[in-house]
Design an enzyme around this catalytic site. Structure first.
Site, PDB file in Angstrom:
ATOM      1  N   PHE A   1      -6.395 -21.001 -45.797  1.00 20.27           N
ATOM      2  CA  PHE A   1      -6.141 -21.893 -44.578  1.00 20.27           C
ATOM      3  C   PHE A   1      -6.944 -21.188 -43.433  1.00 20.27           C
ATOM      4  O   PHE A   1      -6.731 -19.981 -43.372  1.00 20.27           O
ATOM      5  CB  PHE A   1      -4.718 -22.097 -44.555  1.00 20.27           C
ATOM      6  CG  PHE A   1      -4.318 -23.239 -43.492  1.00 20.27           C
ATOM      7  CD1 PHE A   1      -4.815 -24.560 -43.640  1.00 20.27           C
ATOM      8  CD2 PHE A   1      -3.782 -22.775 -42.133  1.00 20.27           C
ATOM      9  CE1 PHE A   1      -4.480 -25.371 -42.482  1.00 20.27           C
ATOM     10  CE2 PHE A   1      -3.477 -23.601 -41.409  1.00 20.27           C
ATOM     11  CZ  PHE A   1      -3.798 -24.876 -41.276  1.00 20.27           C
TER      12      PHE A   1
ATOM     13  N   ASP B   1      -1.143 -12.044 -46.313  1.00 21.18           N
ATOM     14  CA  ASP B   1      -0.801 -13.380 -45.800  1.00 21.18           C
ATOM     15  C   ASP B   1      -0.097 -14.185 -47.105  1.00 21.18           C
ATOM     16  O   ASP B   1      -0.632 -14.454 -48.044  1.00 21.18           O
ATOM     17  CB  ASP B   1      -1.959 -14.350 -45.441  1.00 21.18           C
ATOM     18  CG  ASP B   1      -1.807 -15.806 -44.963  1.00 21.18           C
ATOM     19  OD1 ASP B   1      -0.431 -16.118 -45.093  1.00 21.18           O
ATOM     20  OD2 ASP B   1      -2.392 -16.231 -44.350  1.00 21.18           O
TER      21      ASP B   1
ATOM     22  N   HIS C   1       1.627 -18.746 -49.298  1.00 18.47           N
ATOM     23  CA  HIS C   1       1.733 -19.500 -50.555  1.00 18.47           C
ATOM     24  C   HIS C   1       2.668 -18.782 -51.636  1.00 18.47           C
ATOM     25  O   HIS C   1       2.577 -19.290 -52.862  1.00 18.47           O
ATOM     26  CB  HIS C   1       0.091 -19.478 -51.446  1.00 18.47           C
ATOM     27  CG  HIS C   1      -0.736 -20.154 -50.557  1.00 18.47           C
ATOM     28  ND1 HIS C   1      -1.982 -20.407 -51.198  1.00 18.47           N
ATOM     29  CD2 HIS C   1      -0.709 -20.615 -49.258  1.00 18.47           C
ATOM     30  CE1 HIS C   1      -2.824 -21.092 -50.207  1.00 18.47           C
ATOM     31  NE2 HIS C   1      -2.079 -21.133 -49.054  1.00 18.47           N
TER      32      HIS C   1
ATOM     33  N   GLN D   1       6.006 -24.187 -43.618  1.00 18.95           N
ATOM     34  CA  GLN D   1       5.392 -25.476 -43.321  1.00 18.95           C
ATOM     35  C   GLN D   1       5.754 -26.469 -44.305  1.00 18.95           C
ATOM     36  O   GLN D   1       6.124 -26.400 -45.254  1.00 18.95           O
ATOM     37  CB  GLN D   1       3.924 -25.254 -43.029  1.00 18.95           C
ATOM     38  CG  GLN D   1       2.945 -26.316 -42.806  1.00 18.95           C
ATOM     39  CD  GLN D   1       2.372 -27.088 -44.250  1.00 18.95           C
ATOM     40  OE1 GLN D   1       2.538 -26.168 -45.143  1.00 18.95           O
ATOM     41  NE2 GLN D   1       2.001 -28.116 -44.302  1.00 18.95           N
TER      42      GLN D   1
ATOM     43  N   LYS E   1       5.003 -26.294 -48.224  1.00 21.59           N
ATOM     44  CA  LYS E   1       5.527 -25.126 -48.624  1.00 21.59           C
ATOM     45  C   LYS E   1       6.698 -25.107 -49.594  1.00 21.59           C
ATOM     46  O   LYS E   1       7.466 -26.038 -49.631  1.00 21.59           O
ATOM     47  CB  LYS E   1       5.729 -23.938 -47.678  1.00 21.59           C
ATOM     48  CG  LYS E   1       4.477 -23.575 -46.803  1.00 21.59           C
ATOM     49  CD  LYS E   1       3.325 -23.280 -47.848  1.00 21.59           C
ATOM     50  CE  LYS E   1       1.933 -22.684 -46.648  1.00 21.59           C
ATOM     51  NZ  LYS E   1       1.195 -23.941 -46.408  1.00 21.59           N
TER      52      LYS E   1
ATOM     53  N   ARG F   1      12.818  -8.272 -25.330  1.00 18.37           N
ATOM     54  CA  ARG F   1      14.234  -7.894 -25.384  1.00 18.37           C
ATOM     55  C   ARG F   1      14.151  -6.689 -26.276  1.00 18.37           C
ATOM     56  O   ARG F   1      13.502  -6.803 -27.545  1.00 18.37           O
ATOM     57  CB  ARG F   1      15.155  -9.109 -25.823  1.00 18.37           C
ATOM     58  CG  ARG F   1      14.936 -10.094 -24.421  1.00 18.37           C
ATOM     59  CD  ARG F   1      16.376 -10.965 -24.822  1.00 18.37           C
ATOM     60  NE  ARG F   1      16.365 -11.973 -23.653  1.00 18.37           N
ATOM     61  CZ  ARG F   1      15.874 -13.255 -23.898  1.00 18.37           C
ATOM     62  NH1 ARG F   1      15.080 -13.692 -24.910  1.00 18.37           N
ATOM     63  NH2 ARG F   1      15.979 -14.039 -23.035  1.00 18.37           N
TER      64      ARG F   1
ATOM     65  N   TYR G   1      18.718 -10.202 -19.635  1.00 15.69           N
ATOM     66  CA  TYR G   1      17.437 -10.510 -18.720  1.00 15.69           C
ATOM     67  C   TYR G   1      16.613  -9.155 -18.561  1.00 15.69           C
ATOM     68  O   TYR G   1      16.390  -8.862 -17.341  1.00 15.69           O
ATOM     69  CB  TYR G   1      17.949 -11.086 -17.427  1.00 15.69           C
ATOM     70  CG  TYR G   1      18.340 -12.463 -17.902  1.00 15.69           C
ATOM     71  CD1 TYR G   1      17.421 -13.422 -18.041  1.00 15.69           C
ATOM     72  CD2 TYR G   1      19.518 -13.024 -17.567  1.00 15.69           C
ATOM     73  CE1 TYR G   1      17.806 -14.961 -18.351  1.00 15.69           C
ATOM     74  CE2 TYR G   1      19.900 -14.401 -17.982  1.00 15.69           C
ATOM     75  CZ  TYR G   1      19.011 -15.290 -18.143  1.00 15.69           C
ATOM     76  OH  TYR G   1      19.082 -16.708 -18.482  1.00 15.69           O
TER      77      TYR G   1
ATOM     78  N   ARG H   1      10.667 -17.415 -31.388  1.00 14.54           N
ATOM     79  CA  ARG H   1      11.856 -17.574 -32.219  1.00 14.54           C
ATOM     80  C   ARG H   1      11.902 -18.851 -33.193  1.00 14.54           C
ATOM     81  O   ARG H   1      11.443 -19.908 -32.734  1.00 14.54           O
ATOM     82  CB  ARG H   1      13.076 -17.399 -31.437  1.00 14.54           C
ATOM     83  CG  ARG H   1      13.311 -16.196 -30.582  1.00 14.54           C
ATOM     84  CD  ARG H   1      14.538 -16.211 -29.730  1.00 14.54           C
ATOM     85  NE  ARG H   1      14.904 -17.206 -29.022  1.00 14.54           N
ATOM     86  CZ  ARG H   1      14.371 -17.076 -27.679  1.00 14.54           C
ATOM     87  NH1 ARG H   1      13.989 -16.122 -27.160  1.00 14.54           N
ATOM     88  NH2 ARG H   1      14.859 -18.248 -26.940  1.00 14.54           N
TER      89      ARG H   1
HETATM   90  C1  LIG Z   1      -2.591 -18.979 -46.522  1.00 22.67           C
HETATM   91  C2  LIG Z   1      -1.911 -19.688 -45.506  1.00 22.67           C
HETATM   92  N1  LIG Z   1      -1.920 -18.977 -44.094  1.00 22.67           N
HETATM   93  C3  LIG Z   1      -1.237 -19.267 -42.994  1.00 22.67           C
HETATM   94  C4  LIG Z   1      -0.863 -20.649 -42.935  1.00 22.67           C
HETATM   95  C5  LIG Z   1      -0.226 -21.068 -41.642  1.00 22.67           C
HETATM   96  O1  LIG Z   1       1.134 -21.426 -41.670  1.00 22.67           O
HETATM   97  P1  LIG Z   1       1.522 -22.524 -40.610  1.00 22.67           P
HETATM   98  O2  LIG Z   1       1.256 -23.878 -41.151  1.00 22.67           O
HETATM   99  O3  LIG Z   1       2.909 -22.411 -40.860  1.00 22.67           O
HETATM  100  O4  LIG Z   1       1.117 -22.203 -39.379  1.00 22.67           O
HETATM  101  C6  LIG Z   1      -0.964 -21.340 -44.087  1.00 22.67           C
HETATM  102  C7  LIG Z   1      -0.305 -22.797 -44.205  1.00 22.67           C
HETATM  103  O5  LIG Z   1      -0.204 -23.721 -43.711  1.00 22.67           O
HETATM  104  C8  LIG Z   1      -1.533 -21.039 -45.211  1.00 22.67           C
HETATM  105  O6  LIG Z   1      -1.460 -21.971 -46.275  1.00 22.67           O
END
Ligand SMILES: Cc1ncc(COP(=O)(O)O)c(C=O)c1O
Length: 376
Positions: A81, A152, A155, A178, A181, A210, A217, A227
């Site tokens: 992605f 990353d 997946h 997301q 997922k 923080r 603060y 967050r």
């Molecule tokens: C391999 C990969 N990296 C990063 C992301 C980014 O995640 P998000 O959509 O939560 O920003 C995604 C998917 O959406 C992804 O498939």
């Protein structure tokens, strides 16, 4: 076909959301957020979890904590992605695109080694569709050249190699929650790590600079607010309760589908290492060697199978990288896979077993119809 929709919720999500709504804290300081950070990080075999709004800002946060920026290079796979690469560019560094392995669809460690230069600071592998990368080879390269391995793992919730889970191999792992997922609240993300100082710094930057034990603060780092909200955490706590069982169901159903379709030579499924001990099966990926991939996918979709004809581009072929600075190593495999591959959504493998037989029949029919359409 009786394929469940995704995402799906029941009374448990409603119950936990109600608890948040009835509380005076809907934001990131509700106990559900810390509870989910702790339990998900532990599930991925890491000591710390830093929740965030999504799995793109988690990558950007990780790069910021690592101090990666202008003049630095970060090696990424040609297939992923887009934010795997744009996180690097947005940090001011240069993504270096390298080819994937032909059968695992994951970044090829040989190609990574060829791409290393004195400017290289990190490698960001993606465990494509839930299949764990060749972490042993990647870690060896990282050790040899003093590079950071930032996984990353968007997946790969629950994916496991030799008993060790995604996100726990490198210094840090990045997850997305997301909408599509296997563990989702519509949006959401998390960094997982077992490194004390990385965790401390990431948590501080994601929480406006923080630091624990100091006043609300008082801000020590040039942070911002990434967050995760309590509303998202409530949904994630509920979804997470079902994840282990759903992974097992997908593993069983995929095994059945592969047995039912084992004689179809034109379908070549993505391969995982024999040492992979669990797979999230976020994307059940394969190659359609029957003639036209698009026709094959069109027929499968018409039969009701949730199929996607792969990413339309390698990452560097996207318009953004016609403009943005990057370095592209030769990627003949990635350039082939975008034309011959497809994936089935994980939700297909939460279907009842009769439906798995129907999916197998649809795959067989789509192969023969697209084979015929090429010959005629
Ligand atoms: C391999 C990969 N990296 C990063 C992301 C980014 O995640 P998000 O959509 O939560 O920003 C995604 C998917 O959406 C992804 O498939």
């Amino acid at each position: 076909m009786q394929i469940p929709t995704w995402p799906r919720a029941d009374e448990r999500e409603a119950e936990l959301l109600r608890m948040v709504l009835d509380s005076p804290q809907w934001g990131g300081f509700h106990p559900f957020v810390a509870e989910f950070e702790r339990s998900f990080a532990a599930y991925q075999h890491c000591r710390y979890g830093i929740g965030a709004m999504n799995g793109s800002v988690t990558l950007e946060l990780a790069l910021e904590v690592l101090g990666i920026g202008p003049g630095d290079e970060v090696i990424v796979p040609a297939i992923s992605f887009i934010t795997t690469a744009t996180a690097v560019s947005r940090a001011g560094a240069t993504p270096v695109f390298v080819d994937i392995e032909a059968d695992s669809y994951n970044i090829d460690p040989h190609r990574v080694r060829e791409a290393v230069t004195p400017k290289t600071k990190a490698v960001i592998p993606v465990h494509f569709g839930g299949v764990i990368c060749d972490v042993k080879a990647l870690l060896e390269i990282c050790r040899e050249y003093d590079l950071v391995l930032l996984e990353d793992a968007a997946h790969a919730h629950g994916s496991e190699h030799d008993g060790k889970r995604a996100g726990s191999f490198g210094l840090v792992g990045s997850f997305s929650f997301q909408n599509g997922k296997v563990l989702t609240a519509g949006e959401g993300g998390m960094l997982v790590t077992s490194d004390d100082s990385f965790a401390e710094r990431a948590r501080s930057i994601a929480n406006c600079g923080r630091v624990p034990g100091r006043s609300f603060y008082e801000h020590h780092a040039l942070g911002t607010n990434f967050r995760l909200s309590a509303l998202h955490a409530a949904i994630l706590v509920a979804q997470f309760e079902r994840l282990p069982e759903q992974i097992l169901q997908r593993e069983t159903n995929l095994r059945i589908l592969k047995n039912l379709t084992g004689d179809i030579k034109e379908i070549v499924w993505q391969i995982q290492s024999p040492e992979q001990t669990q797979n999230a099966h976020y994307l059940v990926t394969g190659r359609a060697d029957c003639g036209t991939r698009n026709e094959f996918c069109r027929r499968l979709a018409a039969a009701g199978v949730p199929v996607t004809p792969f990413y339309p581009h390698t990452l560097y072929q996207n318009p953004v990288y016609q403009r943005e600075k990057c370095r592209v190593m030769p990627c003949p495999i990635a350039e082939t896979r975008i034309h011959d591959s497809f994936w089935l959504s994980h939700r297909a493998f939460l279907a009842p077993q009769e439906t798995i037989q129907e999916i197998a029949d649809a795959l067989r029919a789509a192969v023969s119809a697209s084979r015929v359409s090429v010959l005629s």
